[in-house]
Design a protein around this motif. Structure first.
Motif, short mmCIF file in Angstrom:
data_model
loop_
_atom_site.label_atom_id
_atom_site.label_comp_id
_atom_site.label_asym_id
_atom_site.label_seq_id
_atom_site.Cartn_x
_atom_site.Cartn_y
_atom_site.Cartn_z
N ALA A 294 0.82 -1.21 0.00
CA ALA A 294 0.00 0.00 0.00
C ALA A 294 0.85 1.26 0.00
N ARG A 295 1.94 1.24 0.75
CA ARG A 295 2.80 2.42 0.82
C ARG A 295 3.34 2.79 -0.55
N SER A 296 3.83 1.81 -1.29
CA SER A 296 4.39 2.08 -2.61
C SER A 296 3.31 2.55 -3.58
N VAL A 297 2.19 1.83 -3.61
CA VAL A 297 1.12 2.16 -4.55
C VAL A 297 0.58 3.56 -4.30
N ALA A 298 0.50 3.95 -3.03
CA ALA A 298 -0.02 5.28 -2.70
C ALA A 298 0.88 6.40 -3.20
N GLN A 299 2.11 6.08 -3.54
CA GLN A 299 3.05 7.10 -4.01
C GLN A 299 2.77 7.53 -5.45
N TYR A 300 2.20 6.63 -6.26
CA TYR A 300 2.06 6.95 -7.69
C TYR A 300 0.65 6.75 -8.25
N ALA A 301 -0.13 5.85 -7.67
CA ALA A 301 -1.44 5.55 -8.25
C ALA A 301 -2.42 6.69 -8.01
N ASP A 302 -3.23 6.96 -9.01
CA ASP A 302 -4.34 7.91 -8.87
C ASP A 302 -5.64 7.18 -8.56
N VAL A 303 -5.77 5.98 -9.11
CA VAL A 303 -6.97 5.15 -8.90
C VAL A 303 -6.52 3.73 -8.57
N VAL A 304 -7.08 3.17 -7.51
CA VAL A 304 -6.82 1.77 -7.15
C VAL A 304 -8.11 1.01 -7.37
N HIS A 305 -8.09 0.06 -8.30
CA HIS A 305 -9.31 -0.65 -8.69
C HIS A 305 -9.63 -1.84 -7.80
N SER A 306 -8.69 -2.28 -6.99
CA SER A 306 -8.79 -3.61 -6.38
C SER A 306 -8.89 -3.60 -4.86
N VAL A 307 -9.68 -2.69 -4.31
CA VAL A 307 -9.87 -2.66 -2.86
C VAL A 307 -11.00 -3.63 -2.51
N ASP A 308 -10.64 -4.72 -1.84
CA ASP A 308 -11.63 -5.77 -1.60
C ASP A 308 -11.75 -6.19 -0.13
N ARG A 309 -11.17 -5.37 0.76
CA ARG A 309 -11.29 -5.69 2.18
C ARG A 309 -11.02 -4.43 3.00
N VAL A 310 -11.60 -4.42 4.19
CA VAL A 310 -11.51 -3.25 5.07
C VAL A 310 -10.06 -2.96 5.44
N ARG A 311 -9.29 -4.00 5.73
CA ARG A 311 -7.90 -3.80 6.14
C ARG A 311 -7.10 -3.10 5.04
N LEU A 312 -7.35 -3.44 3.80
CA LEU A 312 -6.63 -2.80 2.70
C LEU A 312 -7.02 -1.33 2.58
N ALA A 313 -8.30 -1.03 2.76
CA ALA A 313 -8.74 0.37 2.74
C ALA A 313 -8.03 1.17 3.83
N SER A 314 -7.90 0.57 5.01
CA SER A 314 -7.21 1.24 6.11
C SER A 314 -5.75 1.50 5.78
N ALA A 315 -5.08 0.50 5.21
CA ALA A 315 -3.66 0.65 4.86
C ALA A 315 -3.47 1.73 3.80
N LEU A 316 -4.33 1.73 2.79
CA LEU A 316 -4.21 2.74 1.74
C LEU A 316 -4.49 4.14 2.28
N GLY A 317 -5.48 4.24 3.15
CA GLY A 317 -5.78 5.55 3.74
C GLY A 317 -4.61 6.09 4.52
N SER A 318 -3.99 5.25 5.34
CA SER A 318 -2.84 5.67 6.13
C SER A 318 -1.69 6.12 5.24
N ARG A 319 -1.42 5.35 4.19
CA ARG A 319 -0.31 5.66 3.31
C ARG A 319 -0.60 6.86 2.42
N ALA A 320 -1.84 7.04 2.03
CA ALA A 320 -2.20 8.22 1.23
C ALA A 320 -2.02 9.49 2.04
#
Length: 245
Positions: free
Chosen positions: A98-124
């Motif tokens: 999540a940390r790496s993806v949050a550095q460059y991605a504008d859109v993440v198509h594959s959020v399929d669980r609450v834990r991943l949403a939390s990780a992406l939010g923190s890293r964003a």
């Protein structure tokens, strides 16, 4: 003209020709569905293809670029940092990426669980970036709730909970839904199920208008059932011997 330039020109011409054919397919499907072709965006999936192809696509007016492997995507995004394109991460995503993806991605198509949403939010938030996130839905008609298929995705009945988790994270926006049609299933039936999930999420979050569905082989069914974004690799860039696009 040098050999390198000649080779590049040939590649550019081939991609341009593919884009014309693809555009006609999308227009025909859109007309059949009573939609405007401009309502459907092409996300060019450049997995395994070089950054030079991204530059060709940008010159041809393709501004949405999709990748599904973080290591490749991060390097390619850095190399093409001068281009005015949007980077879409379309592959399955582990929380440790999540940390790496949050550095460059504008859109993440594959959020399929609450834990991943939390990780992406923190890293964003740490990166001071805003990410649009799509809820990936598992369209396998035989999937049990909470059991991810081989390509990921949340059970349709749990999609709203993932959307709520995204909405609860500052730095993230609920953009809509994404899915891959299951092998062996009629894609029209699968995308009809996705449209129902998309409508329910859009009722909760009016800005969540994206339906990312359809690849090179099933784009007609996707357009007929409301897809707003098509993830296209093979039809644009040639056969790479995989099922990504």
């Amino acid at each position: 003209m040098s050999v390198a330039e000649e080779g590049s020109g040939t590649r550019a011409q081939r991609i341009a020709a593919n884009l014309r054919v693809l555009g006609e397919r999308v227009r025909t499907a859109s007309e059949k569905a009573g939609r405007a072709a401009d309502d459907v965006a092409i996300v060019a999936v450049t997995k395994t293809y070089p950054a030079s192809d991204v530059r060709i696509l940008a010159e041809l007016g393709i501004s949405d670029i999709g990748e599904n492997r973080d290591q490749e995507a991060a390097a390619k995004a850095a190399e093409c940092g001068d281009l005015d394109v949007r980077w879409h991460f379309v592959g399955q995503l582990q929380t440790n990426k999540a940390r790496s993806v949050a550095q460059y991605a504008d859109v993440v198509h594959s959020v399929d669980r609450v834990r991943l949403a939390s990780a992406l939010g923190s890293r964003a938030r740490a990166a001071e970036r805003e990410l649009t996130c799509l809820v990936q839905v598992n369209l396998d008609p035989d999937a049990a709730a909470g059991v991810l298929g081989p390509r990921g995705g949340v059970h349709p009945g749990d999609a709203a909970a993932v959307a709520d988790a995204i909405a609860g994270e500052s730095g993230l926006t609920v953009g809509g839904v994404m899915a891959v049609a299951p092998r062996g299933d009629d894609p029209a039936n699968a995308f009809e199920r996705l449209y129902s999930v998309a409508s329910a999420i859009r009722d909760r979050y009016p800005q969540a208008t994206v339906i990312s569905a359809g690849m090179s082989g099933d784009l007609v069914a996707a357009v007929e059932h409301g897809a707003t974004h098509l993830r296209i690799g093979t039809a644009l860039l040639g056969d790479r011997g995989s099922n990504v696009g």
